[in-house]
Design a protein around this motif. Sequence first.
Motif, PDB file in Angstrom:
ATOM      1  N   SER A 118      44.378  29.576  40.534  1.00 11.41           N
ATOM      2  CA  SER A 118      44.024  30.981  40.741  1.00 11.41           C
ATOM      3  C   SER A 118      43.055  31.108  41.908  1.00 11.41           C
ATOM      4  CB  SER A 118      43.399  31.554  39.462  1.00 11.41           C
ATOM      5  OG  SER A 118      42.305  30.761  39.059  1.00 11.41           O
ATOM      6  N   LYS A 119      42.959  32.320  42.429  1.00  9.97           N
ATOM      7  CA  LYS A 119      42.079  32.573  43.578  1.00  9.97           C
ATOM      8  C   LYS A 119      41.405  33.935  43.412  1.00  9.97           C
ATOM      9  CE  LYS A 119      45.654  34.783  46.288  1.00  9.97           C
ATOM     10  NZ  LYS A 119      46.525  34.830  47.432  1.00  9.97           N
ATOM     11  N   LEU A 120      40.391  34.175  44.218  1.00  9.17           N
ATOM     12  CA  LEU A 120      39.678  35.461  44.178  1.00  9.17           C
ATOM     13  C   LEU A 120      40.660  36.597  44.473  1.00  9.17           C
ATOM     14  CD1 LEU A 120      36.652  36.511  44.015  1.00  9.17           C
ATOM     15  CD2 LEU A 120      36.789  36.720  46.477  1.00  9.17           C
ATOM     16  N   SER A 121      40.478  37.720  43.775  1.00  6.84           N
ATOM     17  CA  SER A 121      41.476  38.782  43.905  1.00  6.84           C
ATOM     18  C   SER A 121      41.137  39.810  44.991  1.00  6.84           C
ATOM     19  CB  SER A 121      41.640  39.487  42.558  1.00  6.84           C
ATOM     20  OG  SER A 121      40.404  40.034  42.182  1.00  6.84           O
ATOM     21  N   LEU A 125      25.847  45.912  45.111  1.00  7.17           N
ATOM     22  CA  LEU A 125      27.262  45.620  44.853  1.00  7.17           C
ATOM     23  C   LEU A 125      27.358  44.491  43.836  1.00  7.17           C
ATOM     24  CD1 LEU A 125      30.337  45.772  45.626  1.00  7.17           C
ATOM     25  CD2 LEU A 125      29.850  44.062  47.387  1.00  7.17           C
ATOM     26  N   LEU A 126      28.260  44.653  42.863  1.00  2.00           N
ATOM     27  CA  LEU A 126      28.600  43.539  41.970  1.00  2.00           C
ATOM     28  C   LEU A 126      30.085  43.232  42.135  1.00  2.00           C
ATOM     29  CD1 LEU A 126      28.186  41.483  39.708  1.00  2.00           C
ATOM     30  CD2 LEU A 126      28.588  43.317  38.059  1.00  2.00           C
ATOM     31  N   ILE A 127      30.367  41.992  42.511  1.00  2.00           N
ATOM     32  CA  ILE A 127      31.765  41.559  42.642  1.00  2.00           C
ATOM     33  C   ILE A 127      32.141  40.884  41.322  1.00  2.00           C
ATOM     34  CG2 ILE A 127      33.392  40.179  43.992  1.00  2.00           C
ATOM     35  CD1 ILE A 127      31.227  40.219  46.268  1.00  2.00           C
ATOM     36  N   ALA A 128      33.020  41.529  40.573  1.00  2.00           N
ATOM     37  CA  ALA A 128      33.421  41.005  39.256  1.00  2.00           C
ATOM     38  C   ALA A 128      34.918  41.233  39.074  1.00  2.00           C
ATOM     39  CB  ALA A 128      32.624  41.696  38.150  1.00  2.00           C
ATOM     40  N   SER A 129      35.662  40.868  40.109  1.00  5.04           N
ATOM     41  CA  SER A 129      37.089  41.219  40.126  1.00  5.04           C
ATOM     42  C   SER A 129      37.979  40.108  39.590  1.00  5.04           C
ATOM     43  CB  SER A 129      37.498  41.583  41.554  1.00  5.04           C
ATOM     44  OG  SER A 129      37.147  40.531  42.416  1.00  5.04           O
ATOM     45  N   GLY A 130      37.381  39.077  38.978  1.00  7.02           N
ATOM     46  CA  GLY A 130      38.194  38.040  38.345  1.00  7.02           C
ATOM     47  C   GLY A 130      39.026  37.268  39.348  1.00  7.02           C
ATOM     48  N   SER A 131      40.181  36.792  38.895  1.00  9.18           N
ATOM     49  CA  SER A 131      41.028  36.012  39.798  1.00  9.18           C
ATOM     50  C   SER A 131      42.502  36.332  39.545  1.00  9.18           C
ATOM     51  CB  SER A 131      40.762  34.513  39.607  1.00  9.18           C
ATOM     52  OG  SER A 131      40.808  34.171  38.248  1.00  9.18           O
ATOM     53  N   VAL A 132      43.319  35.967  40.505  1.00  9.22           N
ATOM     54  CA  VAL A 132      44.775  36.165  40.384  1.00  9.22           C
ATOM     55  C   VAL A 132      45.472  34.842  40.693  1.00  9.22           C
ATOM     56  CG1 VAL A 132      44.866  38.643  40.914  1.00  9.22           C
ATOM     57  CG2 VAL A 132      44.854  36.983  42.790  1.00  9.22           C
ATOM     58  N   ALA A 133      46.763  34.768  40.361  1.00 11.15           N
ATOM     59  CA  ALA A 133      47.524  33.532  40.595  1.00 11.15           C
ATOM     60  C   ALA A 133      47.500  33.169  42.073  1.00 11.15           C
ATOM     61  CB  ALA A 133      48.960  33.726  40.130  1.00 11.15           C
ATOM     62  N   ASP A 134      47.385  31.875  42.327  1.00 15.78           N
ATOM     63  CA  ASP A 134      47.395  31.384  43.710  1.00 15.78           C
ATOM     64  C   ASP A 134      48.631  30.501  43.894  1.00 15.78           C
ATOM     65  OD1 ASP A 134      46.897  30.496  46.213  1.00 15.78           O
ATOM     66  OD2 ASP A 134      44.997  29.492  45.756  1.00 15.78           O
ATOM     67  N   PHE A 135      49.488  30.871  44.830  1.00 14.39           N
ATOM     68  CA  PHE A 135      50.711  30.092  45.062  1.00 14.39           C
ATOM     69  C   PHE A 135      50.486  28.958  46.058  1.00 14.39           C
ATOM     70  CE2 PHE A 135      52.341  33.966  43.189  1.00 14.39           C
ATOM     71  CZ  PHE A 135      53.321  33.480  42.338  1.00 14.39           C
ATOM     72  N   HIS A 136      49.283  28.824  46.553  1.00 13.82           N
ATOM     73  CA  HIS A 136      48.932  27.736  47.485  1.00 13.82           C
ATOM     74  C   HIS A 136      49.963  27.598  48.605  1.00 13.82           C
ATOM     75  CE1 HIS A 136      45.623  26.430  44.955  1.00 13.82           C
ATOM     76  NE2 HIS A 136      46.436  26.478  43.926  1.00 13.82           N
ATOM     77  N   GLY A 137      50.382  28.699  49.145  1.00 14.01           N
ATOM     78  CA  GLY A 137      51.302  28.661  50.279  1.00 14.01           C
ATOM     79  C   GLY A 137      52.770  28.598  49.876  1.00 14.01           C
ATOM     80  N   GLY A 156      31.335  38.901  56.418  1.00 16.55           N
ATOM     81  CA  GLY A 156      29.912  38.604  56.279  1.00 16.55           C
ATOM     82  C   GLY A 156      29.742  37.107  56.147  1.00 16.55           C
ATOM     83  N   SER A 157      28.479  36.655  56.075  1.00 16.29           N
ATOM     84  CA  SER A 157      28.300  35.201  55.987  1.00 16.29           C
ATOM     85  C   SER A 157      28.217  34.801  54.519  1.00 16.29           C
ATOM     86  CB  SER A 157      27.082  34.741  56.786  1.00 16.29           C
ATOM     87  OG  SER A 157      25.933  35.238  56.232  1.00 16.29           O
ATOM     88  N   VAL A 158      29.392  34.473  54.002  1.00 18.06           N
ATOM     89  CA  VAL A 158      29.512  34.173  52.587  1.00 18.06           C
ATOM     90  C   VAL A 158      30.164  32.803  52.453  1.00 18.06           C
ATOM     91  CG1 VAL A 158      31.749  35.350  52.414  1.00 18.06           C
ATOM     92  CG2 VAL A 158      30.349  35.164  50.410  1.00 18.06           C
ATOM     93  N   SER A 159      29.717  32.034  51.463  1.00 21.95           N
ATOM     94  CA  SER A 159      30.398  30.750  51.289  1.00 21.95           C
ATOM     95  C   SER A 159      31.165  30.784  49.964  1.00 21.95           C
ATOM     96  CB  SER A 159      29.393  29.603  51.390  1.00 21.95           C
ATOM     97  OG  SER A 159      29.083  29.100  50.148  1.00 21.95           O
ATOM     98  N   GLN A 160      32.352  30.172  50.004  1.00 23.82           N
ATOM     99  CA  GLN A 160      33.254  30.243  48.848  1.00 23.82           C
ATOM    100  C   GLN A 160      33.803  28.858  48.525  1.00 23.82           C
ATOM    101  OE1 GLN A 160      35.261  33.800  50.933  1.00 23.82           O
ATOM    102  NE2 GLN A 160      35.912  34.080  48.813  1.00 23.82           N
ATOM    103  N   LEU A 161      34.119  28.634  47.244  1.00 20.75           N
ATOM    104  CA  LEU A 161      34.805  27.397  46.867  1.00 20.75           C
ATOM    105  C   LEU A 161      36.250  27.481  47.359  1.00 20.75           C
ATOM    106  CD1 LEU A 161      33.690  26.819  43.139  1.00 20.75           C
ATOM    107  CD2 LEU A 161      32.585  26.058  45.239  1.00 20.75           C
ATOM    108  N   ARG A 162      36.984  26.374  47.213  1.00 24.86           N
ATOM    109  CA  ARG A 162      38.377  26.357  47.664  1.00 24.86           C
ATOM    110  C   ARG A 162      39.215  27.434  46.969  1.00 24.86           C
ATOM    111  NH1 ARG A 162      41.919  21.272  47.854  1.00 24.86           N
ATOM    112  NH2 ARG A 162      41.667  21.523  45.634  1.00 24.86           N
TER     113      ARG A 162
END
Length: 382
Positions: A238-241, A97-109, A247-253
């Motif tokens: 922006s945030k992951l789309s 698997l390759l995750i290459a889905s870029g990012s989308v706008a994040d409204f931060h709540g 799964g056990s994955v670590s992500q930035l904010r």
Amino acid sequence: MNSKTVIIGAGFAGRQACRILSRTDTDVILFDPNKFTVMLPSLPDLAGGWVPEKLLIHPLKKIIPRNIQHIQKAVTSINLDEKTVTADHATYPFDFLLIASGSVADFHGFDQHLDAVHKLDSLESALRIRDMFKTYLSCSKAPHLVIAGGGYTGLELAASLRFRSIADGTPSKVTIADPSNQILPFLSQVEHDRITDFLKKNNITVLNQSKVTSFDGQNVDIGDQMIEKAFFCWAGGSKLSIPEIKGSVSQLRDGRITVQPDLSLPNYPNVFAAGDSAAIMQHGQPLRKAINFAWYSGARAGKNIASCLKKRPTKPFKPIDLGWVIPLHTQSTGKLFSLLPVHGRPGLRLHYFMCGLRNFNIVNFIGFTKISLKLFKKERST
Ligand SMILES: Cc1cc2nc3c(=O)[nH]c(=O)nc-3n(C[C@H](O)[C@H](O)[C@H](O)COP(=O)(O)OP(=O)(O)OC[C@H]3O[C@@H](n4cnc5c(N)ncnc54)[C@H](O)[C@@H]3O)c2cc1C
């Protein structure tokens, strides 16, 4: 039976991986809801009506190798342990698997009247701004553009729309609200002064340490200041789309996925991430989101999947920083090879030339090369 490789996203990173994996004997399925590539760095120009839509796009079917199956759907969930992705309620298995889905706008709540808030993260969103801002200018006696977020997207959009309002004979006030002490903190003092000077000269006000606190669909509150009947745009991050990763994955904010030097995920040697989806570390910092890093990390991820297929060792991704330019319609600031400063018209010319060069289409290349030679008319600021 051939192995199955799923690539999520046909952006700059995903397309490079497609090109490489099409020459191997894995069956590649590419997920992307779009039919077109999109030259994202020119979205602010499209939103301001300075470049035609057709220069930013190119049909995917013309550049995706024929032996790759493009499923025009968005992946909504990934299950790393079960090795499946879900799109439109159907589940698809993968070996790689390759995750290459870029990012989308994040409204931060922030969730107030989002239907009337304009974001800038896709072709559709830029076209919506272009059309609605024109209508807004024609109906408004005292137009006032408010942008939440003073990163490069916010500033580029502010400049593009400010000059649009001048060109249309209805100069708009522009206010940018940004929570930080200083916009673009990574800039040197000289670069920062250049941007600040440009903003002041063009009546673009930046309110630091400020946030949009409420929006009723028309009026924007920034702390105790209310801006009435504003045209409100959101460029606040922006945030992951992909909504869900199991799964056990670590992500930035901001959702970027932690990867190892070879771009695979720490607990999943068959899963890779590249481009804006990946937290690629260099000198202890994640790489900034940029086309060159996406392009070459996508290619490296593709090559590493090809190596895995042949049971060969993978190689680390070694990013080379070619530089960056922040284009502000009539001014720019940037740095090449982390060393050479570039600004003003040369910076703009370089930016538009690169928009043409990375555009996969000779007509688009010629179109952007013309823009880089002529640039935009210098409307008088009022
Ligand atoms: C306004 C703006 C200005 C920019 N200016 C510059 C600049 O001047 N210079 C520069 O170098 N970079 C700039 N960038 C950043 C640059 O565009 C990105 O770093 C680059 O596009 C990242 O490439 P990518 O392949 O990771 O993602 P993208 O190019 O974003 O591609 C992601 C692809 O994945 C698809 N996708 C999204 N979600 C899903 C899903 N759930 N399932 C399936 N497919 C999905 C999308 O449709 C898209 O085709 C700018 C970005 C923006 C938004």
